[in-house]
Scaffold this motif. Structure first.
Motif, mmCIF file in Angstrom:
data_model
loop_
_atom_site.group_PDB
_atom_site.id
_atom_site.type_symbol
_atom_site.label_atom_id
_atom_site.label_comp_id
_atom_site.label_asym_id
_atom_site.label_seq_id
_atom_site.Cartn_x
_atom_site.Cartn_y
_atom_site.Cartn_z
ATOM 1 N N ARG A 184 2.864 17.926 -1.026
ATOM 2 C CA ARG A 184 2.000 16.751 -1.166
ATOM 3 C C ARG A 184 2.472 15.600 -0.279
ATOM 4 N N ALA A 185 3.448 15.850 0.555
ATOM 5 C CA ALA A 185 4.066 14.782 1.339
ATOM 6 C C ALA A 185 3.235 14.416 2.560
ATOM 7 N N GLY A 186 3.350 13.149 2.934
ATOM 8 C CA GLY A 186 2.695 12.650 4.131
ATOM 9 C C GLY A 186 3.718 12.287 5.186
ATOM 10 N N ASP A 187 3.298 12.348 6.433
ATOM 11 C CA ASP A 187 4.108 11.918 7.563
ATOM 12 C C ASP A 187 3.678 10.487 7.887
ATOM 13 N N TYR B 44 0.039 4.791 10.006
ATOM 14 C CA TYR B 44 -0.711 5.979 10.396
ATOM 15 C C TYR B 44 -0.089 7.148 9.649
ATOM 16 N N VAL B 45 -0.923 7.933 8.964
ATOM 17 C CA VAL B 45 -0.390 8.994 8.116
ATOM 18 C C VAL B 45 -1.130 10.302 8.365
ATOM 19 N N THR B 46 -0.363 11.383 8.371
ATOM 20 C CA THR B 46 -0.951 12.718 8.376
ATOM 21 C C THR B 46 -0.563 13.405 7.071
ATOM 22 N N TYR B 47 -1.543 14.085 6.494
ATOM 23 C CA TYR B 47 -1.370 14.797 5.228
ATOM 24 C C TYR B 47 -1.828 16.243 5.414
ATOM 25 N N PRO B 48 -1.424 17.139 4.518
ATOM 26 C CA PRO B 48 -1.914 18.521 4.589
ATOM 27 C C PRO B 48 -3.437 18.571 4.403
ATOM 28 N N TRP B 49 -4.090 19.429 5.182
ATOM 29 C CA TRP B 49 -5.552 19.531 5.124
ATOM 30 C C TRP B 49 -6.074 19.863 3.731
ATOM 31 N N PHE B 50 -5.374 20.703 2.996
ATOM 32 C CA PHE B 50 -5.913 21.111 1.700
ATOM 33 C C PHE B 50 -6.004 19.947 0.723
ATOM 34 N N LEU B 51 -5.355 18.823 1.034
ATOM 35 C CA LEU B 51 -5.428 17.627 0.191
ATOM 36 C C LEU B 51 -6.440 16.600 0.699
ATOM 37 N N ALA B 52 -7.149 16.895 1.772
ATOM 38 C CA ALA B 52 -7.966 15.895 2.460
ATOM 39 C C ALA B 52 -8.947 15.159 1.549
ATOM 40 N N TRP C 52 0.842 -1.194 0.000
ATOM 41 C CA TRP C 52 0.000 0.000 0.000
ATOM 42 C C TRP C 52 0.882 1.251 0.000
ATOM 43 N N TYR C 53 1.860 1.273 0.885
ATOM 44 C CA TYR C 53 2.768 2.417 0.998
ATOM 45 C C TYR C 53 3.514 2.661 -0.311
ATOM 46 N N ASP C 54 4.025 1.614 -0.912
ATOM 47 C CA ASP C 54 4.756 1.770 -2.172
ATOM 48 C C ASP C 54 3.860 2.336 -3.267
ATOM 49 N N GLY C 55 2.580 1.977 -3.244
ATOM 50 C CA GLY C 55 1.640 2.500 -4.231
ATOM 51 C C GLY C 55 1.264 3.948 -3.969
ATOM 52 N N ILE C 56 1.019 4.294 -2.726
ATOM 53 C CA ILE C 56 0.515 5.635 -2.407
ATOM 54 C C ILE C 56 1.625 6.678 -2.408
ATOM 55 N N ARG C 57 2.849 6.294 -2.048
ATOM 56 C CA ARG C 57 3.906 7.303 -1.957
ATOM 57 C C ARG C 57 4.381 7.804 -3.319
ATOM 58 N N LEU C 58 3.954 7.145 -4.385
ATOM 59 C CA LEU C 58 4.253 7.668 -5.721
ATOM 60 C C LEU C 58 3.526 8.984 -5.956
ATOM 61 N N GLU C 59 2.340 9.106 -5.355
ATOM 62 C CA GLU C 59 1.541 10.327 -5.480
ATOM 63 C C GLU C 59 1.729 11.268 -4.298
ATOM 64 N N TYR C 60 1.962 10.690 -3.136
ATOM 65 C CA TYR C 60 2.094 11.452 -1.897
ATOM 66 C C TYR C 60 3.372 10.990 -1.199
ATOM 67 N N PRO C 61 4.502 11.614 -1.540
ATOM 68 C CA PRO C 61 5.794 11.149 -1.039
ATOM 69 C C PRO C 61 5.914 11.283 0.482
ATOM 70 N N ALA C 62 6.918 10.624 1.007
ATOM 71 C CA ALA C 62 7.190 10.690 2.445
ATOM 72 C C ALA C 62 7.952 11.967 2.768
ATOM 73 N N MET C 63 7.604 12.585 3.901
ATOM 74 C CA MET C 63 8.333 13.776 4.329
ATOM 75 C C MET C 63 9.462 13.426 5.292
ATOM 76 N N ASN C 64 9.488 12.171 5.736
ATOM 77 C CA ASN C 64 10.532 11.750 6.661
ATOM 78 C C ASN C 64 10.856 10.274 6.428
ATOM 79 N N GLY C 65 11.809 9.766 7.164
ATOM 80 C CA GLY C 65 12.183 8.371 7.041
ATOM 81 C C GLY C 65 13.098 8.126 5.860
ATOM 82 N N PRO C 66 13.376 6.861 5.577
ATOM 83 C CA PRO C 66 14.350 6.524 4.541
ATOM 84 C C PRO C 66 13.920 6.915 3.127
ATOM 85 N N ASP C 67 12.622 7.107 2.912
ATOM 86 C CA ASP C 67 12.123 7.465 1.580
ATOM 87 C C ASP C 67 11.766 8.939 1.460
#
Length: 152
Positions: A74-77, A86-94, A49-64
């Motif tokens: 567009r990054a998620g935590d 568990y992920v947090t994203y910017p509200w304007f993208l909700a 799931w993560y590998d699929g979603i982070r193509l559109e919403y990259p990671a803001m932290n961690g190894p990726d």
């Protein structure tokens, strides 16, 4: 503020709103001696799931974590537990996030939990269940306000 979601391994999460809520609270105590930034610390299905979603919403932290300034908006935590992400994203993208995260959860056959919705309206999806109609929760009005602010 951020829009929050959780995807989870359905084999480890109980069904029923009250048991699920108790399980969720234990998962996000963040008291385990566990590397929550490491995608390898969760299940294979959740990593898919993560590998699929982070193509559109990259990671803001961690190894990726993205180092592209154009992607950071567009990054998620992403926080990886043994049986959840568990992920947090910017509200304007909700609104966009809700639809996309839920669709990829269905595709990868993992559970989906709409954390940011009002407690009595929080969607808890298990693979094989019928999808609830798209959320019309109060978070949509907050998301609209943030989206309008980001456009100006």
């Amino acid at each position: 503020m951020s829009y929050e979601v959780m995807v989870f391994d359905p084999a480890f999460a109980p069904r029923g709103r009250e048991p699920f809520s108790e399980w969720f609270a234990k998962q996000v105590d963040w008291d385990m001696e566990h590397d929550y930034m490491n995608p390898q610390s969760t299940t294979p299905a959740l990593r898919e799931w993560y590998d699929g979603i982070r193509l559109e919403y990259p990671a803001m932290n961690g190894p990726d974590a993205t180092d592209d300034d154009h992607e950071i908006d567009r990054a998620g935590d992403y926080n990886f537990g043994p049986h959840f992400i568990y992920v947090t994203y910017p509200w304007f993208l909700a609104e966009e996030i809700y639809d996309r995260v839920r669709a990829v959860a269905v595709e990868k056959q993992v559970g989906f939990y709409d954390v940011s919705n009002d407690e009595d309206e929080q969607e808890i999806y298990f693979p094989g269940d019928a999808l609830a109609p798209p959320s019309q929760g109060s978070w949509r009005s907050i998301a609209k306000q943030y989206r309008e602010l980001s456009e100006h």
